[in-house]
Enzyme design. Structure first.
Site: not given
Ligand SMILES: C[S@@+](CC[C@H](N)C(=O)[O-])C[C@H]1O[C@@H](n2cnc3c(N)ncnc32)[C@H](O)[C@@H]1O
Lengths: 193, 272
Positions: A15, A42, A135
């Site tokens: 991310s 992401h 995540d």
């Protein structure tokens, strides 16, 4: 390292801070690399986002956005498109989905990792890099549970340590490496292709 | 997350087709597996065989599972540039017809249908249009019919509307009611909502425009091909087909029957 094992695919999730980390791992990978590398970074759903182009400008291995129902080829880095989850089918093709956001994200790392684990089982390598949320933690845990090889970027090196720390906690992964060690592993992997 | 076995899942989907007449056998397996695992963990069902038994014995459980399977994530003016392209390239074609019929297939909770109605209104076409909006999810259709949406998302929708080329004041299209907004009756009066299953039901009319966005991604190549055949059959000559941003005609034997209107926004015209 488990020399007896051979691998069929690598999945990477990251991310915040991911672009630089990805570039530094992927830039040394040759274009005839024996496995597919499938990435969730992401990203916002901005249609002008140039993630694939920027990464390609630093790498020789082809970098492409994953297409719906496309068959997965070795020697290619596939990036999940913005605003869709990326999943892997048993026949080694991609599916996209518009399901709800997971951990505030779409694409979500967990969604990719869980579907990849179900397909590739113990022939999968899962890698979590820098990021500022959780995540990927449960996806990486499933990869480990089904016999895959799991690696987490050393939180001390990561620009954002939260994601690696969460993944270490959920998996009890012991392969906590810096980017150059991860790259070395990828380059010397045993494949069954 | 559970690890659902592919073979067991296939045989359950066959039994569902037999017992309830709903055919999910040609859905993308990875997605269905994921929804099954989510359903099982929400309902605290431990094993796949418990899950199978419940679904096949209790109709109510099956209906809940259909809700779980038919993902209802949607928004107004999703992908604003797509709507911009409809404004620029499609409205003037529709204007040539005295009476306009539109099919929104897989309309979920209706946000897309209201967006189309707004485009038609702004092009002065709404009064001579009928929008047929269909889905398999009954619960979603009920919400769509009401036209009542959460107020929280209006900021995002207003921005989407403006990016799509909307020049009016978006808030004129609805009135606020507590935490919801109700869209104007004039938008709703030419909408027809009804249940229709793309994986089995037949063509029911002829349309000038069919929208089916972010539904095909849930189907395998085989079912995608069948559904595009259904759309081809349901379009008038030079009718327009619009798909989701990541969808294509690649797996359809009818792809040669369509030309691009906007390649990037996945808007096609039937030429044969
Ligand atoms: C992700 S939503 C897409 C909603 C909207 N079209 C959009 O793009 O925002 C997918 C929709 O397809 C519907 N769907 C799934 N299978 C279907 C089928 N066999 N026939 C009709 N609709 C279906 C689901 O119920 C859900 O509402």
């Amino acid at each position: 390292m488990n020399a007896a094992n051979t691998y069929e695919a690598i999945v990477i999730g990251t991310s915040a801070g991911g672009l630089i980390a990805l570039a530094s791992i992927l830039k040394g990978i040759p274009h005839n690399y024996p496995l597919p590398i499938i990435v969730v970074q992401h990203r916002a759903k901005d249609p002008k986002d140039l993630l694939e182009e920027v990464l390609q400008s630093k790498c020789v291995i082809p970098i492409r956005q994953a297409n719906e129902k496309e068959s997965i080829q070795k020697g290619t880095v596939y990036i999940a498109p913005p605003d869709y989850h990326l999943l892997i089918e048993n026949d080694r093709t991609f599916s996209l989905s518009s399901d709800e956001l997971i951990q505030y994200s779409r694409p979500s790392i967990d969604v990719l990792f869980e579907s990849a684990a179900a397909v590739y089982r113990n022939k999968l390598v899962g890698i979590i890099l820098t990021g500022a949320n959780h995540d990927g933690a449960s996806g990486l845990a499933l990869i480990k549970k089904l016999g895959g090889f799991t690696i987490v970027q050393d939180p001390l090196e990561a620009t954002f340590p939260i994601m690696p720390e969460a993944a270490i906690q959920s998996t009890q992964t012991t392969h906590i490496w810096n980017l150059s060690a991860i790259q070395h592993f990828i380059l010397h992997i045993h494949s069954d292709q | 997350m559970n690890d659902v076995d592919g073979k067991e899942l296939k045989s359950l989907l066959e039994s569902i087709r037999f017992a309830y007449g709903y055919d999910f056998t040609d859905y993308s397996e990875a997605s269905v597996k994921r929804r099954v695992a989510l359903y099982m963990s929400n309902k605290k069902i431990k094993s796949f065989s418990d899950f199978s038994n419940t679904i096949l014995k209790e109709e109510k459980a099956f209906e809940e599972f259909v809700q779980e399977l038919s993902v209802t994530v949607t928004e107004m003016f999703r992908d604003p540039l797509f709507y911009k392209s409809l404004r620029e390239h499609v409205m003037k074609r529709l204007a040539t017809y005295p009476f306009i019929k539109i099919w929104v297939a897989g309309c979920a909770t209706g946000e897309e249908v209201y967006s189309i109605a707004i485009l038609l209104k702004e092009a002065n076409l709404l009064d001579r249009s009928v929008i047929y909006a269909t889905d398999i999810n009954q619960h979603s259709l009920m919400i769509a019919k009401e036209g009542l949406f959460s107020i929280e998302r209006m900021k995002e929708y207003t921005s989407n509307y403006q990016k799509s080329g909307g020049k009016e004041s978006f808030s004129d299209y609805y009135i606020s009611k507590y935490n919801s907004v109700l869209f104007d009756k004039s938008l709703r009066k030419n909408m027809v909502f009804s249940s229709h299953n793309l994986a089995g039901d037949k063509s029911f009319n002829e349309f000038q425009l069919i929208l089916c966005r972010n539904v095909l991604i849930y189907f395998n190549q085989h079912l995608q091909n069948r559904v595009i055949n259904l759309f081809h059959e349901s379009l008038c000559p030079f009718g327009i087909l619009a798909l989701g941003n990541k969808e294509s005609l690649l797996f359809s034997e009818k792809r040669i029957c369509f030309d691009d209107i906007d390649k990037k926004e996945k808007i096609f015209i039937k030429t044969k």
